[in-house]
Write a protein that holds these residues in place. Sequence first.
Motif, PDB file in Angstrom:
ATOM      1  N   ILE A 167       0.864  -1.176   0.000  1.00 26.17           N
ATOM      2  CA  ILE A 167       0.000   0.000   0.000  1.00 26.17           C
ATOM      3  C   ILE A 167       0.905   1.233   0.000  1.00 26.17           C
ATOM      4  O   ILE A 167       1.817   1.333   0.829  1.00 26.17           O
ATOM      5  N   ALA A 168       0.647   2.166  -0.926  1.00 25.56           N
ATOM      6  CA  ALA A 168       1.457   3.381  -0.989  1.00 25.56           C
ATOM      7  C   ALA A 168       0.622   4.535  -1.523  1.00 25.56           C
ATOM      8  O   ALA A 168      -0.321   4.339  -2.293  1.00 25.56           O
ATOM      9  N   ALA A 169       0.983   5.754  -1.095  1.00 22.45           N
ATOM     10  CA  ALA A 169       0.360   6.966  -1.635  1.00 22.45           C
ATOM     11  C   ALA A 169       0.975   7.254  -2.996  1.00 22.45           C
ATOM     12  O   ALA A 169       2.195   7.205  -3.154  1.00 22.45           O
ATOM     13  N   GLN A 170       0.132   7.553  -3.973  1.00 20.43           N
ATOM     14  CA  GLN A 170       0.639   7.825  -5.318  1.00 20.43           C
ATOM     15  C   GLN A 170       1.070   9.283  -5.486  1.00 20.43           C
ATOM     16  O   GLN A 170       1.978   9.581  -6.255  1.00 20.43           O
ATOM     17  N   ASP A 171       0.414  10.203  -4.769  1.00 17.35           N
ATOM     18  CA  ASP A 171       0.666  11.628  -4.943  1.00 17.35           C
ATOM     19  C   ASP A 171       1.491  12.190  -3.788  1.00 17.35           C
ATOM     20  O   ASP A 171       1.436  11.673  -2.666  1.00 17.35           O
ATOM     21  N   PRO A 172       2.227  13.283  -4.024  1.00 21.70           N
ATOM     22  CA  PRO A 172       3.036  13.897  -2.964  1.00 21.70           C
ATOM     23  C   PRO A 172       2.222  14.323  -1.748  1.00 21.70           C
ATOM     24  O   PRO A 172       2.750  14.361  -0.629  1.00 21.70           O
ATOM     25  N   ALA A 173       0.942  14.629  -1.937  1.00 21.38           N
ATOM     26  CA  ALA A 173       0.100  15.064  -0.815  1.00 21.38           C
ATOM     27  C   ALA A 173      -0.310  13.901   0.094  1.00 21.38           C
ATOM     28  O   ALA A 173      -0.908  14.115   1.149  1.00 21.38           O
ATOM     29  N   GLY A 174      -0.025  12.672  -0.300  1.00 21.03           N
ATOM     30  CA  GLY A 174      -0.394  11.516   0.506  1.00 21.03           C
ATOM     31  C   GLY A 174      -1.818  11.062   0.229  1.00 21.03           C
ATOM     32  O   GLY A 174      -2.475  11.550  -0.699  1.00 21.03           O
ATOM     33  N   VAL A 175      -2.290  10.113   1.021  1.00 22.81           N
ATOM     34  CA  VAL A 175      -3.625   9.553   0.835  1.00 22.81           C
ATOM     35  C   VAL A 175      -4.244   9.284   2.202  1.00 22.81           C
ATOM     36  O   VAL A 175      -3.535   9.012   3.168  1.00 22.81           O
ATOM     37  N   GLU A 176      -5.564   9.398   2.276  1.00 20.43           N
ATOM     38  CA  GLU A 176      -6.283   9.087   3.506  1.00 20.43           C
ATOM     39  C   GLU A 176      -7.323   8.036   3.178  1.00 20.43           C
ATOM     40  O   GLU A 176      -8.013   8.136   2.158  1.00 20.43           O
ATOM     41  N   LEU A 177      -7.441   7.027   4.009  1.00 21.75           N
ATOM     42  CA  LEU A 177      -8.372   5.940   3.717  1.00 21.75           C
ATOM     43  C   LEU A 177      -9.004   5.377   4.979  1.00 21.75           C
ATOM     44  O   LEU A 177      -8.502   5.560   6.083  1.00 21.75           O
ATOM     45  N   LEU A 178     -10.140   4.711   4.784  1.00 21.83           N
ATOM     46  CA  LEU A 178     -10.754   3.899   5.828  1.00 21.83           C
ATOM     47  C   LEU A 178     -10.281   2.475   5.609  1.00 21.83           C
ATOM     48  O   LEU A 178     -10.184   2.012   4.463  1.00 21.83           O
ATOM     49  N   PHE A 179     -10.026   1.770   6.690  1.00 20.87           N
ATOM     50  CA  PHE A 179      -9.432   0.446   6.589  1.00 20.87           C
ATOM     51  C   PHE A 179     -10.066  -0.466   7.622  1.00 20.87           C
ATOM     52  O   PHE A 179     -10.165  -0.103   8.794  1.00 20.87           O
ATOM     53  N   VAL A 180     -10.515  -1.634   7.195  1.00 22.84           N
ATOM     54  CA  VAL A 180     -11.079  -2.634   8.109  1.00 22.84           C
ATOM     55  C   VAL A 180     -10.391  -3.964   7.830  1.00 22.84           C
ATOM     56  O   VAL A 180     -10.245  -4.357   6.672  1.00 22.84           O
ATOM     57  N   HIS A 181      -9.937  -4.639   8.894  1.00 21.01           N
ATOM     58  CA  HIS A 181      -9.382  -5.976   8.685  1.00 21.01           C
ATOM     59  C   HIS A 181      -9.789  -6.896   9.823  1.00 21.01           C
ATOM     60  O   HIS A 181     -10.089  -6.447  10.925  1.00 21.01           O
ATOM     61  N   THR A 182      -9.843  -8.178   9.512  1.00 20.24           N
ATOM     62  CA  THR A 182     -10.234  -9.166  10.507  1.00 20.24           C
ATOM     63  C   THR A 182      -9.048  -9.495  11.389  1.00 20.24           C
ATOM     64  O   THR A 182      -7.910  -9.519  10.946  1.00 20.24           O
ATOM     65  N   LEU A 183      -9.343  -9.770  12.656  1.00 22.60           N
ATOM     66  CA  LEU A 183      -8.313 -10.140  13.625  1.00 22.60           C
ATOM     67  C   LEU A 183      -8.491 -11.573  14.103  1.00 22.60           C
ATOM     68  O   LEU A 183      -7.789 -12.020  14.982  1.00 22.60           O
ATOM     69  N   LEU A 184      -9.441 -12.302  13.527  1.00 23.01           N
ATOM     70  CA  LEU A 184      -9.812 -13.612  14.071  1.00 23.01           C
ATOM     71  C   LEU A 184      -8.645 -14.577  14.123  1.00 23.01           C
ATOM     72  O   LEU A 184      -8.569 -15.411  15.015  1.00 23.01           O
ATOM     73  N   GLN A 185      -7.738 -14.525  13.132  1.00 25.09           N
ATOM     74  CA  GLN A 185      -6.631 -15.474  13.138  1.00 25.09           C
ATOM     75  C   GLN A 185      -5.291 -14.782  13.287  1.00 25.09           C
ATOM     76  O   GLN A 185      -4.264 -15.387  13.091  1.00 25.09           O
TER      77      GLN A 185
END
Length: 201
Positions: A167-185
């Motif tokens: 995962i990387a920001a493409q633009d010099p200003a960076g990127v902001e995102l929402l992120f959800v991941h499972t922790l079950l395992q």
Amino acid sequence: MSSPEAFTELSSVAPQLRALRRRASLTLEAAAGAAGLSPAHLSRLETGQRQPSLPMLLALARIYGTTVSELLGETVAERDAVVRAADMEPTEAGGWTYFPAGAPGRGMQALRVRVPHGSQGDIVRVHPGEEWLYVLKGRLRLRLGDTTHRLGPGDSAHFDSLTPHRIAAQDPAGVELLFVHTLLQSPTATLCLGPTPGETP
């Protein structure tokens, strides 16, 4: 020979093990396989014929998305369903800024993440579970296996996190995102996006 107290403790743990497995929508075979047990052994734990060891309880708690305390039938403090913006304390890790967007101790972790340009873009991540992300601002470069995707505001991705990903920001200003991941395992129910200081990716 087991004491009456030990038998009482076993009989109270056993139904919890079964109830939490069912709450996680796992068959006996699937749960046993994920925990490294035979279905027969897990069945004996669920019927109180066997005493679970601490490593077994830790493994089952991870798989069921809960805590050892809940497996033992202890009262779990009520968790707030709502997270207020003022309560989202930022955490820095590997140059990224993380804001918790969900309650702790759940089977999924929700975060709002700021990714500066040029940080961690060369780190390949592989871990059990699923990930979902949604771009809020900026443009994101997401590499899944051998394929690179460019996502803009409003774009999202949902993938098996055993697929090697970057995962990387493409633009010099960076990127902001929402992120959800499972922790079950996941053996660590903490930040899984980037390395913490002193940690090798």
